[in-house]
Design a protein around this motif. Structure first.
Motif, PDB file in Angstrom:
ATOM      1  N   GLN A   1      36.662  21.893  -6.006  1.00  0.00           N
ATOM      2  CA  GLN A   1      36.229  20.669  -6.690  1.00  0.00           C
ATOM      3  C   GLN A   1      34.745  20.730  -7.026  1.00  0.00           C
ATOM      4  O   GLN A   1      34.323  20.339  -8.116  1.00  0.00           O
ATOM      5  N   GLN A   2      33.940  21.224  -6.100  1.00  0.00           N
ATOM      6  CA  GLN A   2      32.503  21.347  -6.338  1.00  0.00           C
ATOM      7  C   GLN A   2      32.233  22.326  -7.484  1.00  0.00           C
ATOM      8  O   GLN A   2      31.406  22.054  -8.355  1.00  0.00           O
ATOM      9  N   LEU A   3      32.940  23.439  -7.483  1.00  0.00           N
ATOM     10  CA  LEU A   3      32.764  24.418  -8.563  1.00  0.00           C
ATOM     11  C   LEU A   3      33.193  23.843  -9.910  1.00  0.00           C
ATOM     12  O   LEU A   3      32.547  24.089 -10.927  1.00  0.00           O
ATOM     13  N   GLU A   4      34.261  23.057  -9.920  1.00  0.00           N
ATOM     14  CA  GLU A   4      34.701  22.400 -11.161  1.00  0.00           C
ATOM     15  C   GLU A   4      33.626  21.453 -11.684  1.00  0.00           C
ATOM     16  O   GLU A   4      33.367  21.400 -12.891  1.00  0.00           O
ATOM     17  N   GLN A   5      32.987  20.709 -10.786  1.00  0.00           N
ATOM     18  CA  GLN A   5      31.911  19.801 -11.190  1.00  0.00           C
ATOM     19  C   GLN A   5      30.719  20.585 -11.753  1.00  0.00           C
ATOM     20  O   GLN A   5      30.129  20.190 -12.760  1.00  0.00           O
ATOM     21  N   GLU A   6      30.378  21.690 -11.109  1.00  0.00           N
ATOM     22  CA  GLU A   6      29.262  22.506 -11.582  1.00  0.00           C
ATOM     23  C   GLU A   6      29.588  23.135 -12.939  1.00  0.00           C
ATOM     24  O   GLU A   6      28.729  23.188 -13.819  1.00  0.00           O
TER      25      GLU A   6
ATOM     26  N   ASN B   1      26.614  22.642 -24.235  1.00  0.00           N
ATOM     27  CA  ASN B   1      26.971  21.922 -25.461  1.00  0.00           C
ATOM     28  C   ASN B   1      25.785  21.135 -26.009  1.00  0.00           C
ATOM     29  O   ASN B   1      25.574  21.086 -27.222  1.00  0.00           O
ATOM     30  N   GLN B   2      25.009  20.523 -25.119  1.00  0.00           N
ATOM     31  CA  GLN B   2      23.827  19.780 -25.560  1.00  0.00           C
ATOM     32  C   GLN B   2      22.785  20.725 -26.159  1.00  0.00           C
ATOM     33  O   GLN B   2      22.133  20.394 -27.159  1.00  0.00           O
ATOM     34  N   LEU B   3      22.629  21.902 -25.561  1.00  0.00           N
ATOM     35  CA  LEU B   3      21.692  22.880 -26.106  1.00  0.00           C
ATOM     36  C   LEU B   3      22.153  23.372 -27.473  1.00  0.00           C
ATOM     37  O   LEU B   3      21.337  23.543 -28.385  1.00  0.00           O
TER      38      LEU B   3
ATOM     39  N   PRO C   1      25.154  32.898 -18.367  1.00  0.00           N
ATOM     40  CA  PRO C   1      25.551  33.713 -17.204  1.00  0.00           C
ATOM     41  C   PRO C   1      25.867  32.871 -15.971  1.00  0.00           C
ATOM     42  O   PRO C   1      26.763  33.219 -15.195  1.00  0.00           O
ATOM     43  N   LEU C   2      25.151  31.769 -15.791  1.00  0.00           N
ATOM     44  CA  LEU C   2      25.438  30.888 -14.657  1.00  0.00           C
ATOM     45  C   LEU C   2      26.834  30.292 -14.778  1.00  0.00           C
ATOM     46  O   LEU C   2      27.576  30.204 -13.798  1.00  0.00           O
ATOM     47  N   LEU C   3      27.186  29.901 -15.985  1.00  0.00           N
ATOM     48  CA  LEU C   3      28.513  29.338 -16.229  1.00  0.00           C
ATOM     49  C   LEU C   3      29.596  30.390 -15.971  1.00  0.00           C
ATOM     50  O   LEU C   3      30.604  30.101 -15.309  1.00  0.00           O
TER      51      LEU C   3
ATOM     52  N   LYS D   1      30.043  30.844 -12.240  1.00  0.00           N
ATOM     53  CA  LYS D   1      30.785  29.730 -11.625  1.00  0.00           C
ATOM     54  C   LYS D   1      32.281  29.863 -11.901  1.00  0.00           C
ATOM     55  O   LYS D   1      33.106  29.587 -11.027  1.00  0.00           O
ATOM     56  N   TYR D   2      32.639  30.286 -13.119  1.00  0.00           N
ATOM     57  CA  TYR D   2      34.054  30.502 -13.432  1.00  0.00           C
ATOM     58  C   TYR D   2      34.646  31.580 -12.528  1.00  0.00           C
ATOM     59  O   TYR D   2      35.754  31.424 -12.005  1.00  0.00           O
ATOM     60  N   LYS D   3      33.917  32.679 -12.343  1.00  0.00           N
ATOM     61  CA  LYS D   3      34.406  33.757 -11.479  1.00  0.00           C
ATOM     62  C   LYS D   3      34.564  33.261 -10.039  1.00  0.00           C
ATOM     63  O   LYS D   3      35.560  33.552  -9.387  1.00  0.00           O
ATOM     64  N   MET D   4      33.564  32.520  -9.551  1.00  0.00           N
ATOM     65  CA  MET D   4      33.629  31.998  -8.187  1.00  0.00           C
ATOM     66  C   MET D   4      34.827  31.076  -8.020  1.00  0.00           C
ATOM     67  O   MET D   4      35.531  31.127  -6.997  1.00  0.00           O
ATOM     68  N   LYS D   5      35.082  30.246  -9.025  1.00  0.00           N
ATOM     69  CA  LYS D   5      36.226  29.327  -8.951  1.00  0.00           C
ATOM     70  C   LYS D   5      37.528  30.112  -8.935  1.00  0.00           C
ATOM     71  O   LYS D   5      38.448  29.797  -8.158  1.00  0.00           O
ATOM     72  N   GLN D   6      37.621  31.144  -9.772  1.00  0.00           N
ATOM     73  CA  GLN D   6      38.838  31.942  -9.825  1.00  0.00           C
ATOM     74  C   GLN D   6      39.108  32.617  -8.484  1.00  0.00           C
ATOM     75  O   GLN D   6      40.237  32.583  -7.983  1.00  0.00           O
ATOM     76  N   VAL D   7      38.091  33.216  -7.884  1.00  0.00           N
ATOM     77  CA  VAL D   7      38.249  33.878  -6.581  1.00  0.00           C
ATOM     78  C   VAL D   7      38.646  32.863  -5.520  1.00  0.00           C
ATOM     79  O   VAL D   7      39.553  33.109  -4.711  1.00  0.00           O
ATOM     80  N   THR D   8      38.002  31.722  -5.518  1.00  0.00           N
ATOM     81  CA  THR D   8      38.300  30.673  -4.537  1.00  0.00           C
ATOM     82  C   THR D   8      39.735  30.178  -4.705  1.00  0.00           C
ATOM     83  O   THR D   8      40.444  29.966  -3.709  1.00  0.00           O
ATOM     84  N   MET D   9      40.174  30.011  -5.946  1.00  0.00           N
ATOM     85  CA  MET D   9      41.548  29.564  -6.196  1.00  0.00           C
ATOM     86  C   MET D   9      42.558  30.604  -5.700  1.00  0.00           C
ATOM     87  O   MET D   9      43.589  30.238  -5.124  1.00  0.00           O
TER      88      MET D   9
END
Length: 160
Positions: free
Chosen positions: A24-29, A38-40, A125-127, A130-138
């Protein structure tokens, strides 16, 4: 897994509720970084549009027909007026200051576009991380849930 350095935790050792919380935290990040990116991109697009408009300011384009945006989907016909360009010319007769103002304006937008682009290059790269971290955690979470289900089924089979 990750080596045990100061402040690092092996996520394979976390219980299921903590893994859920981490997901959940990774999804928020991810959502935050995506929103920032998107704003940039929006800011970059606006600077590009402004730079493009400034590039069209010249005596050759005076009284040309254009479409003027009223909203994002509604435009009205109009004519390009170089009132400001002509006003600069009248005020600065005999000097080359008008061209300098236009050049400085173009340089300003180039600097802003470059700055926003660099910020986007930092966020991307940060994004991705985070996607990789979420995938591993899942994946770890799914394995733990499967193991828990199998152990519960095995315990149920032993009781029968």
């Amino acid at each position: 897994m990750a080596s045990k350095q100061a402040g690092q935790v092996d996520i394979g050792q976390l219980p299921i509720p903590q893994l859920n919380q981490l997901v959940q935290q990774l999804e928020q990040e991810i959502e935050l970084f995506t929103s920032s990116l998107n704003q940039l991109k929006l800011a970059q697009q606006k600077f590009l549009e402004s730079q493009e408009c400034l590039n069209k300011v010249s005596p050759e384009n005076n009284s040309k027909d254009i479409l003027v945006p009223l909203t994002s989907s509604m435009y009205v016909p109009g004519q390009l007026s170089l009132f400001m360009y002509n006003l600069f010319h009248l005020l600065l007769i005999g000097s080359n200051k008008t061209q300098r103002y236009l050049t400085k304006g173009k340089e300003y937008f180039k600097r802003k576009i470059d700055y926003v682009t660099k910020q986007m290059e930092k966020v991307q790269p940060l994004l991705a991380e985070k996607y990789k971290m979420k995938q591993v955690t899942m994946e770890i979470l799914q394995l733990k849930i499967q193991n828990q289900i199998q152990s519960q089924q095995a315990a149920g089979a032993v009781k029968s």
